[in-house]
Write a protein that holds these residues in place. Structure first.
Motif, short mmCIF file in Angstrom:
data_model
loop_
_atom_site.label_atom_id
_atom_site.label_comp_id
_atom_site.label_asym_id
_atom_site.label_seq_id
_atom_site.Cartn_x
_atom_site.Cartn_y
_atom_site.Cartn_z
N PRO A 1 0.82 -1.22 0.00
CA PRO A 1 0.00 0.00 0.00
C PRO A 1 0.85 1.27 0.00
O PRO A 1 1.97 1.29 0.50
N ALA A 2 0.28 2.33 -0.58
CA ALA A 2 0.93 3.64 -0.62
C ALA A 2 -0.11 4.71 -0.32
O ALA A 2 -1.32 4.44 -0.29
N VAL A 3 0.34 5.94 -0.12
CA VAL A 3 -0.55 7.01 0.26
C VAL A 3 -0.12 8.32 -0.40
O VAL A 3 1.07 8.54 -0.64
N ILE A 4 -1.11 9.17 -0.73
CA ILE A 4 -0.83 10.53 -1.19
C ILE A 4 -0.51 11.35 0.06
O ILE A 4 -1.37 11.54 0.92
N THR A 5 0.72 11.85 0.16
CA THR A 5 1.19 12.49 1.39
C THR A 5 1.06 14.00 1.38
O THR A 5 0.94 14.62 2.44
N HIS A 6 1.13 14.63 0.22
CA HIS A 6 1.14 16.08 0.11
C HIS A 6 0.20 16.52 -1.02
O HIS A 6 0.10 15.83 -2.05
N THR A 7 -0.45 17.66 -0.84
CA THR A 7 -1.21 18.28 -1.92
C THR A 7 -1.03 19.79 -1.85
O THR A 7 -0.60 20.34 -0.83
N CYS A 8 -1.38 20.46 -2.95
CA CYS A 8 -1.34 21.92 -3.01
C CYS A 8 -2.72 22.46 -2.64
O CYS A 8 -3.72 22.09 -3.28
N PRO A 9 -2.83 23.31 -1.62
CA PRO A 9 -4.14 23.82 -1.22
C PRO A 9 -4.77 24.75 -2.25
O PRO A 9 -5.98 25.00 -2.21
N ASN A 10 -3.99 25.25 -3.19
CA ASN A 10 -4.54 26.13 -4.22
C ASN A 10 -5.49 25.41 -5.16
O ASN A 10 -6.52 25.95 -5.57
N ASP A 11 -5.12 24.17 -5.54
CA ASP A 11 -5.90 23.46 -6.54
C ASP A 11 -6.06 21.97 -6.28
O ASP A 11 -6.64 21.26 -7.11
N GLY A 12 -5.55 21.47 -5.14
CA GLY A 12 -5.68 20.06 -4.81
C GLY A 12 -4.72 19.15 -5.53
O GLY A 12 -4.81 17.92 -5.40
N CYS A 13 -3.79 19.71 -6.28
CA CYS A 13 -2.82 18.90 -7.04
C CYS A 13 -1.99 18.03 -6.11
O CYS A 13 -1.55 18.48 -5.04
N VAL A 14 -1.76 16.78 -6.51
CA VAL A 14 -0.90 15.87 -5.74
C VAL A 14 0.52 16.41 -5.73
O VAL A 14 1.10 16.72 -6.78
N GLU A 15 1.10 16.51 -4.53
CA GLU A 15 2.46 17.04 -4.35
C GLU A 15 3.42 16.04 -3.70
O GLU A 15 4.58 16.37 -3.46
N GLY A 16 2.95 14.83 -3.41
CA GLY A 16 3.85 13.85 -2.84
C GLY A 16 3.14 12.55 -2.56
O GLY A 16 1.90 12.50 -2.41
N LEU A 17 3.90 11.46 -2.52
CA LEU A 17 3.35 10.14 -2.20
C LEU A 17 4.43 9.31 -1.55
O LEU A 17 5.63 9.64 -1.61
N ALA A 18 4.03 8.23 -0.89
CA ALA A 18 4.99 7.39 -0.18
C ALA A 18 4.45 5.98 -0.03
O ALA A 18 3.23 5.76 0.06
N GLY A 19 5.36 5.01 -0.02
CA GLY A 19 5.00 3.64 0.30
C GLY A 19 4.78 3.49 1.79
O GLY A 19 5.49 4.10 2.60
N LEU A 20 3.81 2.69 2.18
CA LEU A 20 3.56 2.44 3.60
C LEU A 20 4.35 1.25 4.12
O LEU A 20 4.78 1.25 5.27
N ASP A 21 4.53 0.24 3.27
CA ASP A 21 5.26 -0.96 3.68
C ASP A 21 6.52 -1.20 2.84
O ASP A 21 7.12 -2.26 2.92
N PHE A 22 6.90 -0.22 2.04
CA PHE A 22 8.12 -0.33 1.24
C PHE A 22 8.80 1.04 1.24
O PHE A 22 8.14 2.08 1.34
N PRO A 23 10.15 1.06 1.15
CA PRO A 23 10.90 2.30 1.37
C PRO A 23 11.00 3.19 0.14
O PRO A 23 12.01 3.20 -0.58
N ALA A 24 9.97 3.97 -0.11
CA ALA A 24 9.98 4.87 -1.25
C ALA A 24 9.07 6.06 -0.98
O ALA A 24 7.99 5.90 -0.40
N PHE A 25 9.52 7.24 -1.38
CA PHE A 25 8.67 8.43 -1.31
C PHE A 25 9.13 9.43 -2.36
O PHE A 25 10.25 9.34 -2.88
N SER A 26 8.26 10.39 -2.66
CA SER A 26 8.61 11.39 -3.66
C SER A 26 7.76 12.63 -3.43
O SER A 26 6.71 12.58 -2.79
N VAL A 27 8.24 13.75 -3.97
CA VAL A 27 7.50 15.01 -3.90
C VAL A 27 7.52 15.68 -5.26
O VAL A 27 8.46 15.51 -6.04
N GLN A 28 6.48 16.47 -5.52
CA GLN A 28 6.37 17.14 -6.79
C GLN A 28 7.16 18.45 -6.83
O GLN A 28 7.48 18.96 -7.89
#
Length: 381
Positions: free
Chosen positions: A323-350
């Motif tokens: 499983p993974a999760v959307i971790t960050h968004t932009c409050p201006n328009d709701g755009c996805v700004e980051g995601l991360a794995g919950l059980d695997f070591p990976a994350f990223s930001v826009q």
């Protein structure tokens, strides 16, 4: 030095919908085609112009006065100016900074970058906000073709959607940026348009950074004995990045901690099975808010992207790696700004935590990458 501008010389920004903005030549005389976008940064024009993510884009600067601090030898984010064209309102007649080594117009002329000055950039930006980023051309010279012919040239140019551009900006050969002090970790950094400040930020944390071409294989990553895998920013449509996406999947299958920025966020998302889409006019500037949902913390960030990842704030989703999760968004328009794995070591930001021109609210993400590598040692095969 740019050539003297004669009284008869004009410069035009021509948009695909037929709107034309007239000004004066700034930089090289000639013509070029690209996608017209705008950036809201008040400072950092040198970093903007040399950012590989702006490859094949005609950048409209919303700040009215550009070039006041000239051009120095320290702030380039790559080996050359990357933009296809540059549009400003009021270029500085004489730069003033102890760091300046030459004028901005000289650099544009030397590198063949066609610019347009004296344009009402507020009007351009309002037009692009209403109609969206679009194909465009910059044209300058003594005798230009009729307006209708120039519009036709723009309409014949390729779209940014579907553009495969990262191969034009990746490094031709691998190179190493040594860690500051004792090396704690070794990271394989996939260059799909990396900015110079990113390896510096990693090296400052005791990381030996191996910057690798975009066509690097998983065997090369494994042979390197990398403790982590980094995917950089870059230009173009992430839907065309099949080779980096496949490599990222192979890295995740081997459990190597992974961190992505900007284009790297989109590549990781696609490796996890998420879709991406073209934004109306994108996020470009150094004043864009981002919410981290786990903490409620808001960071003011540097951004430059015209594509985004599908998803909503806090959304959890299944991937081939867990499983993974959307971790960050932009409050201006709701755009996805980051995601991360919950059980695997990976994350990223826009956004860009390495922002050399600022802000530095998100610089701690590099520390999180260090913590991720410490907590999840890469398997040795």
């Amino acid at each position: 030095m740019s050539a003297p501008v004669s009284a008869s010389r004009v410069a035009l920004l021509v948009l695909e919908d037929g709107r034309i903005f007239r000004g004066e030549p700034f930089g090289a005389i000639g013509e070029n085609l690209g996608e017209a976008v705008f950036t809201t940064g008040m400072t950092g024009y040198q970093e903007t112009l040399t950012d590989p993510s702006y490859h094949r884009q005609i950048v409209v600067q919303t700040a009215p006065q550009i070039g006041n601090t000239g051009w120095n030898d320290e702030d380039d984010e790559s080996a050359r100016v990357q933009v296809a064209g540059y549009v400003v309102r009021d270029p500085a007649r004489r730069p003033s900074s102890w760091r300046s080594r030459r004028a901005l117009g000289e650099v544009l002329a030397e590198q063949g970058v066609v610019g347009v000055a004296g344009v009402d950039t507020r009007a351009v930006v309002r037009h692009l906000r209403e109609r969206g980023a679009m194909r465009a051309g910059v044209f300058s010279g003594d005798a230009l073709a009729p307006d209708g012919d120039l519009v036709e040239r723009v309409l014949a140019s390729p779209w940014m959607e579907g553009a495969d551009l990262y191969g034009a900006v990746t490094t031709a050969e691998p190179y190493v940026v040594a860690a500051h002090g004792e090396a704690r970790f070794r990271v394989a950094a996939l260059d799909v348009g990396i900015k110079s400040n990113t390896p510096r930020m990693l090296a400052a944390r005791g990381i030996e950074v191996h910057v690798l071409p975009a066509d690097t294989s998983i065997d090369q990553i494994v042979d390197l004995g990398a403790d982590g895998f980094f995917v950089s920013n870059g230009p173009g449509d992430p839907a065309t990045a099949d080779v980096p996406v496949a490599l990222t999947r192979a890295v995740l299958e081997r459990g190597i901690p992974t961190f992505g920025i900007c284009f790297g966020n989109q590549i990781l998302a696609r490796a996890l099975g998420r879709g991406t889409y073209k934004m109306r006019y994108g996020h470009r500037g150094i004043n864009i808010p981002v919410v981290e949902h786990a903490t409620g913390r808001v960071a003011i960030t540097s951004q430059n992207h015209g594509f985004a990842v599908e998803g909503e704030a806090g959304e959890r989703f299944d991937t081939p790696f867990g499983p993974a999760v959307i971790t960050h968004t932009c409050p201006n328009d709701g755009c996805v700004e980051g995601l991360a794995g919950l059980d695997f070591p990976a994350f990223s930001v826009q956004f860009h935590p390495e922002a050399a021109a600022g802000p530095h609210d998100a610089a701690d993400l590099f520390d999180r990458f260090v913590d991720l590598m410490a907590a999840h040692p890469a398997p040795r095969l």
